[in-house]
Each structure stands twice: as structure tokens, then as C-alpha cells.
Design a protein around this motif. Sequence first.
Motif, short mmCIF file in Angstrom:
data_model
loop_
_atom_site.label_atom_id
_atom_site.label_comp_id
_atom_site.label_asym_id
_atom_site.label_seq_id
_atom_site.Cartn_x
_atom_site.Cartn_y
_atom_site.Cartn_z
N MET A 1 0.84 -1.20 0.00
CA MET A 1 0.00 0.00 0.00
C MET A 1 0.88 1.25 0.00
SD MET A 1 -2.86 1.26 2.77
CE MET A 1 -4.10 0.09 2.20
N THR A 2 0.49 2.22 -0.79
CA THR A 2 1.21 3.50 -0.83
C THR A 2 0.88 4.32 0.40
OG1 THR A 2 1.07 3.50 -3.25
CG2 THR A 2 1.64 5.57 -2.18
N THR A 3 1.91 4.86 1.03
CA THR A 3 1.71 5.63 2.25
C THR A 3 2.13 7.08 2.05
OG1 THR A 3 3.90 4.98 3.06
CG2 THR A 3 2.02 3.63 3.76
N ALA A 4 1.57 7.97 2.87
CA ALA A 4 1.84 9.40 2.73
C ALA A 4 1.97 10.06 4.08
CB ALA A 4 0.74 10.08 1.91
N LEU A 5 2.69 11.16 4.09
CA LEU A 5 2.83 12.05 5.25
C LEU A 5 2.32 13.42 4.83
CD1 LEU A 5 4.09 13.11 7.98
CD2 LEU A 5 6.21 13.42 6.69
N ILE A 6 1.51 14.04 5.68
CA ILE A 6 1.05 15.41 5.45
C ILE A 6 1.62 16.28 6.56
CG2 ILE A 6 -0.93 16.97 5.34
CD1 ILE A 6 -2.61 14.66 4.34
N ALA A 7 2.27 17.38 6.20
CA ALA A 7 2.82 18.31 7.19
C ALA A 7 2.28 19.70 6.92
CB ALA A 7 4.35 18.32 7.13
N ASP A 8 1.57 20.25 7.90
CA ASP A 8 1.02 21.60 7.80
C ASP A 8 0.78 22.09 9.22
OD1 ASP A 8 -0.74 23.90 7.44
OD2 ASP A 8 -1.05 23.17 5.39
N ASP A 9 1.16 23.33 9.49
CA ASP A 9 1.01 23.82 10.87
C ASP A 9 -0.41 24.27 11.18
OD1 ASP A 9 1.28 25.97 9.12
OD2 ASP A 9 2.14 27.28 10.63
N GLU A 10 -1.30 24.24 10.22
CA GLU A 10 -2.70 24.60 10.45
C GLU A 10 -3.56 23.34 10.42
OE1 GLU A 10 -5.95 25.63 11.47
OE2 GLU A 10 -4.43 27.22 11.56
N PRO A 11 -4.13 22.91 11.55
CA PRO A 11 -4.85 21.64 11.59
C PRO A 11 -6.06 21.57 10.66
CG PRO A 11 -5.13 22.88 13.64
CD PRO A 11 -4.04 23.55 12.88
N ALA A 24 -9.75 11.46 -3.61
CA ALA A 24 -9.05 11.44 -4.89
C ALA A 24 -8.17 10.20 -5.05
CB ALA A 24 -8.19 12.70 -5.02
N TRP A 25 -7.76 9.60 -3.93
CA TRP A 25 -6.82 8.48 -3.97
C TRP A 25 -7.17 7.51 -2.84
CZ3 TRP A 25 -0.81 9.53 -4.31
CH2 TRP A 25 -0.15 8.36 -4.69
N PRO A 26 -8.25 6.75 -2.98
CA PRO A 26 -8.71 5.89 -1.88
C PRO A 26 -7.68 4.86 -1.43
CG PRO A 26 -10.41 6.12 -3.57
CD PRO A 26 -9.16 6.72 -4.14
N GLU A 27 -6.82 4.43 -2.36
CA GLU A 27 -5.84 3.40 -2.01
C GLU A 27 -4.68 3.96 -1.17
OE1 GLU A 27 -7.83 3.01 -5.89
OE2 GLU A 27 -6.32 4.42 -5.17
N LEU A 28 -4.57 5.27 -1.11
CA LEU A 28 -3.47 5.89 -0.36
C LEU A 28 -3.76 5.87 1.13
CD1 LEU A 28 -0.79 7.62 -0.56
CD2 LEU A 28 -2.28 9.62 -0.41
N GLN A 29 -2.78 5.49 1.92
CA GLN A 29 -2.90 5.54 3.37
C GLN A 29 -2.11 6.72 3.91
OE1 GLN A 29 -1.22 2.24 5.52
NE2 GLN A 29 -1.79 3.07 7.51
N VAL A 30 -2.81 7.70 4.49
CA VAL A 30 -2.12 8.81 5.15
C VAL A 30 -1.64 8.28 6.49
CG1 VAL A 30 -2.32 11.14 6.08
CG2 VAL A 30 -3.52 10.54 3.96
N ALA A 31 -0.38 7.91 6.54
CA ALA A 31 0.17 7.21 7.70
C ALA A 31 0.49 8.14 8.86
CB ALA A 31 1.42 6.44 7.30
N ALA A 32 0.68 9.43 8.56
CA ALA A 32 1.02 10.37 9.63
C ALA A 32 0.70 11.79 9.19
CB ALA A 32 2.49 10.26 10.00
N GLN A 33 0.39 12.63 10.18
CA GLN A 33 0.20 14.06 9.97
C GLN A 33 1.09 14.80 10.95
OE1 GLN A 33 -3.82 15.56 9.64
NE2 GLN A 33 -4.62 13.57 8.99
N ALA A 34 1.85 15.76 10.44
CA ALA A 34 2.79 16.50 11.28
C ALA A 34 2.35 17.94 11.42
CB ALA A 34 4.19 16.44 10.68
N ARG A 35 2.56 18.50 12.62
CA ARG A 35 2.14 19.87 12.91
C ARG A 35 3.21 20.89 12.58
NH1 ARG A 35 0.88 18.68 19.07
NH2 ARG A 35 2.87 17.61 18.70
#
Length: 257
Positions: A1-11, A24-35
Motif C-alpha cells: 500500500m502506498t503511504t503518505a505524510l502530510i505536514a502543515d502547521d494549520e490543523p 481522490a486516492w482511496p488506495e493511499l494511506q495517510v500514515a502520519a500528519q505532522a504539525r
Amino acid sequence: MTTALIADDEPLLRGALAQMLAQAWPELQVAAQARNGREAIKQFDAIQPDVCFLDVHMPGVSGVDVAHHIGRRAHVVFVTAYDKYAVQAFAQGVLDYLVKPVEPARLAETVARLKERLRMAQPASNTEALLRELATQLERRASPPSLRWIRAQVGQTLRLIPVDDIVYLRSEAKYTLIAWRGEAGQACEALISSTLKELITQLDAAQFVQVHRSVVVNLRAISHITRGGNETASVHLKDRKEQLPVSRSYLHLFRQM
């Protein structure tokens, strides 16, 4: 499975992008979000995602700094509120970028390119020169400070309104209504002669977001969002009774609710 990280200081914006990616990409797993940038580096090293969506203008460690750390170990997509310098920095490069507020059509194009690169097992590109150019653009963009005060005539008194106290701005023909939190938290309003279009370019895009063609809101003043019919929503404010409209064009900012 393709994994992703999202980093943005605004929640709110971070969550909105995650929700848009889920569509847009149901197969993508957002594995982490960074502040912030430091957290993004830590999480990247821990989970080694395939794709990283990085807000360019995070305080301290910027998205560009994070991209330097990532190198060629993942595909990077920059998310920026500053369309002009993004276009200049990326026009001849291979890095992709999204402009806030992220449009579904633009995101779909980006997703298609990422899928193709991953399908072809293409390694992330060597983008050191492009990152240096983007860093230069960031420095130029950061040189003029954001607007800190707005002058408004209230009766016979000239008020200096701290931008951080502003709750929202609303276009009123050739004028702009400024709603702000006064002393002791009272709700204050005044009309100024500057247009909303003029003011938007002087406000910190990480703090003030346009939710309607005639409304800009301070993200720090939002209590919650409620969905309405016909693909609309309403912004509820922390210390004020009025609600602000979110038009269809900007609804994707709040898809996570």
C-alpha cells in the motif's frame, strides 16, 4: 500500500487535505500528519512514507528544510499559499505543488502524476537546485512583513486594530467590514475604504483563509463548521453569534468535519 505524510502547521487545512486525498486516492494511506517541520522529519524517519505533502511556509523548520532532509527517499509535493513564487520555482522543475486553497481538479492531476511515477518505480528526482531556488523565493517573499495593524475610523476616533484580534473581514461594495475582538472581548466592527482584495495580499495566509468570495476568516477565531445543503457550510465563531458562509468553491477546506 502506498503511504503518505502530510505536514502543515494549520490543523484545519491539514485535515482538509487528508479528506480530499481520501476521495481522490482511496488506495493511499495517510500514515502520519505532522504539525511542524521538526515533527515531519521525525515522522518521516519513523515510517518512511512513499509521498510527502509539505506545507512550504511552516515556522522554524520549513517545508523546504524537510524536503532537504528527505532527499530522494520519497516523492515530495509542496503545498503553498503563494502561487506566484511557486510557479516561478517549479515551472522548469519536476517537483509538484498545490496552491491553497487546494482545488480538487489540481489535486487529481497531481495524484495521477504520482501514481504514474510509483507505477514506473521512478525514484524521486534530484531536486537540490530547485530547492535552493525555492528557498531563495521564500526569503524574498518573507522580506516584506505581514500586515500587523489596520487603521479604522470609528465615529470621531481613529482606531488601530491589531490584525491578530480580527475575527473576519467581509466585502461591502467598495469597502471592507472589519470585525474584531475588542477590549474585554467585546464584538467590534468598522468599515474601511480598502477593498478585501487589497487586504488579502497583506495578511498572513497561514492565519487568514478565504471561505467565500466576500469573506475572509481568522482560523484562530473558528469554533466549528456545520454543513448545509447545496454543497455549502457555515463557520461558527468562538465569541460571536453570527455565522459566516462557506461557498462551494471553498468547502473542500473543511471536508474533514
